[in-house]
Design a protein around this motif. Structure first.
Motif, PDB file in Angstrom:
ATOM      1  N   UNK A 174     -26.916  -4.098 -31.759  1.00  0.00           N
ATOM      2  CA  UNK A 174     -27.861  -4.251 -30.658  1.00  0.00           C
ATOM      3  C   UNK A 174     -29.022  -5.160 -31.057  1.00  0.00           C
ATOM      4  N   UNK A 175     -29.481  -6.028 -30.138  1.00  0.00           N
ATOM      5  CA  UNK A 175     -30.632  -6.880 -30.425  1.00  0.00           C
ATOM      6  C   UNK A 175     -31.942  -6.102 -30.429  1.00  0.00           C
ATOM      7  N   UNK A 176     -31.959  -4.959 -29.720  1.00  0.00           N
ATOM      8  CA  UNK A 176     -33.147  -4.098 -29.687  1.00  0.00           C
ATOM      9  C   UNK A 176     -32.688  -2.691 -29.349  1.00  0.00           C
ATOM     10  N   UNK A 177     -33.447  -1.701 -29.799  1.00  0.00           N
ATOM     11  CA  UNK A 177     -33.107  -0.316 -29.508  1.00  0.00           C
ATOM     12  C   UNK A 177     -33.149  -0.071 -28.004  1.00  0.00           C
ATOM     13  N   UNK A 178     -32.313   0.827 -27.540  1.00  0.00           N
ATOM     14  CA  UNK A 178     -32.255   1.130 -26.114  1.00  0.00           C
ATOM     15  C   UNK A 178     -33.566   1.724 -25.642  1.00  0.00           C
ATOM     16  N   UNK A 179     -34.047   1.242 -24.489  1.00  0.00           N
ATOM     17  CA  UNK A 179     -35.250   1.779 -23.879  1.00  0.00           C
ATOM     18  C   UNK A 179     -34.964   3.044 -23.096  1.00  0.00           C
ATOM     19  N   UNK A 180     -35.977   3.589 -22.405  1.00  0.00           N
ATOM     20  CA  UNK A 180     -35.802   4.860 -21.703  1.00  0.00           C
ATOM     21  C   UNK A 180     -35.005   4.749 -20.406  1.00  0.00           C
ATOM     22  N   UNK A 181     -34.941   3.558 -19.808  1.00  0.00           N
ATOM     23  CA  UNK A 181     -34.230   3.416 -18.537  1.00  0.00           C
ATOM     24  C   UNK A 181     -32.718   3.546 -18.757  1.00  0.00           C
ATOM     25  N   UNK A 182     -32.013   4.064 -17.732  1.00  0.00           N
ATOM     26  CA  UNK A 182     -30.572   4.222 -17.846  1.00  0.00           C
ATOM     27  C   UNK A 182     -29.886   2.869 -17.802  1.00  0.00           C
ATOM     28  N   UNK A 183     -28.710   2.807 -18.412  1.00  0.00           N
ATOM     29  CA  UNK A 183     -27.902   1.597 -18.342  1.00  0.00           C
ATOM     30  C   UNK A 183     -27.565   1.300 -16.884  1.00  0.00           C
ATOM     31  N   UNK A 184     -27.675   0.040 -16.480  1.00  0.00           N
ATOM     32  CA  UNK A 184     -27.264  -0.282 -15.105  1.00  0.00           C
ATOM     33  C   UNK A 184     -25.744  -0.421 -14.998  1.00  0.00           C
ATOM     34  N   UNK A 185     -25.065  -0.595 -16.145  1.00  0.00           N
ATOM     35  CA  UNK A 185     -23.602  -0.612 -16.180  1.00  0.00           C
ATOM     36  C   UNK A 185     -23.154   0.378 -17.240  1.00  0.00           C
ATOM     37  N   UNK A 186     -22.317   1.332 -16.838  1.00  0.00           N
ATOM     38  CA  UNK A 186     -21.843   2.322 -17.804  1.00  0.00           C
ATOM     39  C   UNK A 186     -20.356   2.582 -17.577  1.00  0.00           C
ATOM     40  N   UNK A 187     -19.755   3.353 -18.474  1.00  0.00           N
ATOM     41  CA  UNK A 187     -18.333   3.663 -18.435  1.00  0.00           C
ATOM     42  C   UNK A 187     -18.135   5.134 -18.084  1.00  0.00           C
ATOM     43  N   UNK A 188     -17.059   5.395 -17.337  1.00  0.00           N
ATOM     44  CA  UNK A 188     -16.662   6.761 -16.976  1.00  0.00           C
ATOM     45  C   UNK A 188     -15.356   7.102 -17.670  1.00  0.00           C
ATOM     46  N   UNK A 189     -15.307   8.295 -18.232  1.00  0.00           N
ATOM     47  CA  UNK A 189     -14.092   8.837 -18.848  1.00  0.00           C
ATOM     48  C   UNK A 189     -13.534   9.911 -17.926  1.00  0.00           C
ATOM     49  N   UNK A 190     -12.236   9.882 -17.695  1.00  0.00           N
ATOM     50  CA  UNK A 190     -11.588  10.888 -16.854  1.00  0.00           C
ATOM     51  C   UNK A 190     -10.814  11.873 -17.731  1.00  0.00           C
ATOM     52  N   UNK A 191     -11.065  13.171 -17.549  1.00  0.00           N
ATOM     53  CA  UNK A 191     -10.283  14.196 -18.220  1.00  0.00           C
ATOM     54  C   UNK A 191      -8.898  14.287 -17.591  1.00  0.00           C
ATOM     55  N   UNK A 192      -7.950  14.756 -18.379  1.00  0.00           N
ATOM     56  CA  UNK A 192      -6.605  15.002 -17.879  1.00  0.00           C
ATOM     57  C   UNK A 192      -6.347  16.504 -17.856  1.00  0.00           C
ATOM     58  N   UNK A 193      -5.290  16.898 -17.138  1.00  0.00           N
ATOM     59  CA  UNK A 193      -4.929  18.313 -17.064  1.00  0.00           C
ATOM     60  C   UNK A 193      -4.770  18.866 -18.470  1.00  0.00           C
ATOM     61  N   UNK A 194      -5.410  19.990 -18.722  1.00  0.00           N
ATOM     62  CA  UNK A 194      -5.343  20.614 -20.037  1.00  0.00           C
ATOM     63  C   UNK A 194      -6.529  20.300 -20.922  1.00  0.00           C
ATOM     64  N   UNK A 195      -7.298  19.255 -20.581  1.00  0.00           N
ATOM     65  CA  UNK A 195      -8.516  18.971 -21.348  1.00  0.00           C
ATOM     66  C   UNK A 195      -9.585  20.007 -21.007  1.00  0.00           C
ATOM     67  N   UNK A 196     -10.189  20.575 -22.016  1.00  0.00           N
ATOM     68  CA  UNK A 196     -11.251  21.571 -21.823  1.00  0.00           C
ATOM     69  C   UNK A 196     -12.601  20.860 -21.836  1.00  0.00           C
ATOM     70  N   UNK A 197     -13.359  20.891 -20.725  1.00  0.00           N
ATOM     71  CA  UNK A 197     -14.636  20.173 -20.678  1.00  0.00           C
ATOM     72  C   UNK A 197     -15.610  20.584 -21.768  1.00  0.00           C
ATOM     73  N   UNK A 198     -15.632  21.876 -22.118  1.00  0.00           N
ATOM     74  CA  UNK A 198     -16.560  22.325 -23.160  1.00  0.00           C
ATOM     75  C   UNK A 198     -16.118  21.844 -24.540  1.00  0.00           C
ATOM     76  N   UNK A 199     -14.822  21.782 -24.774  1.00  0.00           N
ATOM     77  CA  UNK A 199     -14.338  21.240 -26.045  1.00  0.00           C
ATOM     78  C   UNK A 199     -14.642  19.744 -26.145  1.00  0.00           C
ATOM     79  N   UNK A 200     -14.537  19.043 -25.019  1.00  0.00           N
ATOM     80  CA  UNK A 200     -14.895  17.628 -25.012  1.00  0.00           C
ATOM     81  C   UNK A 200     -16.380  17.461 -25.306  1.00  0.00           C
TER      82      UNK A 200
END
Length: 240
Positions: A174-200
């Motif tokens: 990174x050219x500079x540490x991340x500031x407090x504002x949220x990323x305007x572009x981010x990634x989403x991960x999709x769980x599959x059947x059998x994935x435990x959200x708490x384990x993730x």
């Protein structure tokens, strides 16, 4: 788990979404006042949805994740095509480089890349460069989340879909540490059947990430995290 969405904040989701749909040759999934979604399906590789969600005002924080577009031997023609779709040239201090920096209709930077062997079979999006305070550390989390594995690339760490098709996920210092504002572009991960959200959630924490609990997210069906460098991501529930 798998990488499902690239999500971009936009003041005008339709304008920005239709621009990007034309850029990548996507298929419209959602066209509503506050959201536009288009699907990029890489033949024999991943399926990625580009999602544009309305925000009240344009973000001002620098992008920590952006899209590198495949130009290759037709780089000049691709630049002209994007300019015709509504892009504009952008100077971010890049100097004399072999790629061309453009901005989409809301000023989000993107690059049209030069010809490189590492971009073979990527499709229209060559790479997803992500700012990282520690690429080796962050690559371990992103590989675990997405199932993507190490691949040849120019970045300190590069991950790619197991098919070896579709874009690279490049982790750059990174050219500079991340500031407090949220990323305007981010990634989403999709769980599959059998994935435990708490384990993730525990797995993300074990790899240096952390869960966020913003007030505006109360009641949403997905959970929000950051990677160890502070980059936001969402983990969506498995489809029923």
């Amino acid at each position: 788990m798998y990488l499902e969405n690239l999500v971009l904040d936009a003041v005008d989701p339709q304008r920005v979404g239709r621009f990007w749909e034309a850029v990548v040759g996507g298929e419209t999934l959602t066209d509503e006042p506050d959201a536009f979604e288009t699907r990029l399906a890489v033949d024999g590789g991943p399926v990625l949805d580009l999602c544009f969600q309305r925000v009240p005002e344009a973000p001002t924080e620098p992008l920590r994740l952006h899209l590198d577009l495949r130009g290759g031997p037709r780089q000049a023609e691709e630049v002209d095509r994007l300019l015709g779709l509504g892009a504009r040239r952008l100077d971010i201090g890049q100097g004399d480089v072999p790629w061309v920096v453009l901005a989409d209709p809301e000023g989000n930077p993107c690059c049209v890349m030069d010809d490189r062997s590492e971009y073979t079979d990527t499709g229209p999006v060559a790479a997803l460069p992500l700012d990282s305070a520690d690429p080796d550390r962050d690559a371990e989390l992103w590989s675990w989340l997405t199932g993507w594995t190490d691949a040849p690339g120019s970045a300190p760490r590069t991950l790619r879909h197991p098919s070896r098709r579709g874009p690279l996920l490049d982790l750059w210092h990174e050219p500079a540490a991340k500031g407090p504002a949220k990323n305007r572009l981010h990634l989403d991960i999709r769980l599959e059947a059998g994935d435990d959200p708490d384990e993730v959630a525990a797995g993300i924490a074990d790899r240096g990430g952390r869960e966020l609990h913003p007030e505006w997210a109360v009641g949403l069906p997905w959970r929000i995290y950051t990677d160890p460098s502070g980059n936001e991501l969402c983990v969506l529930p498995a489809r029923t």
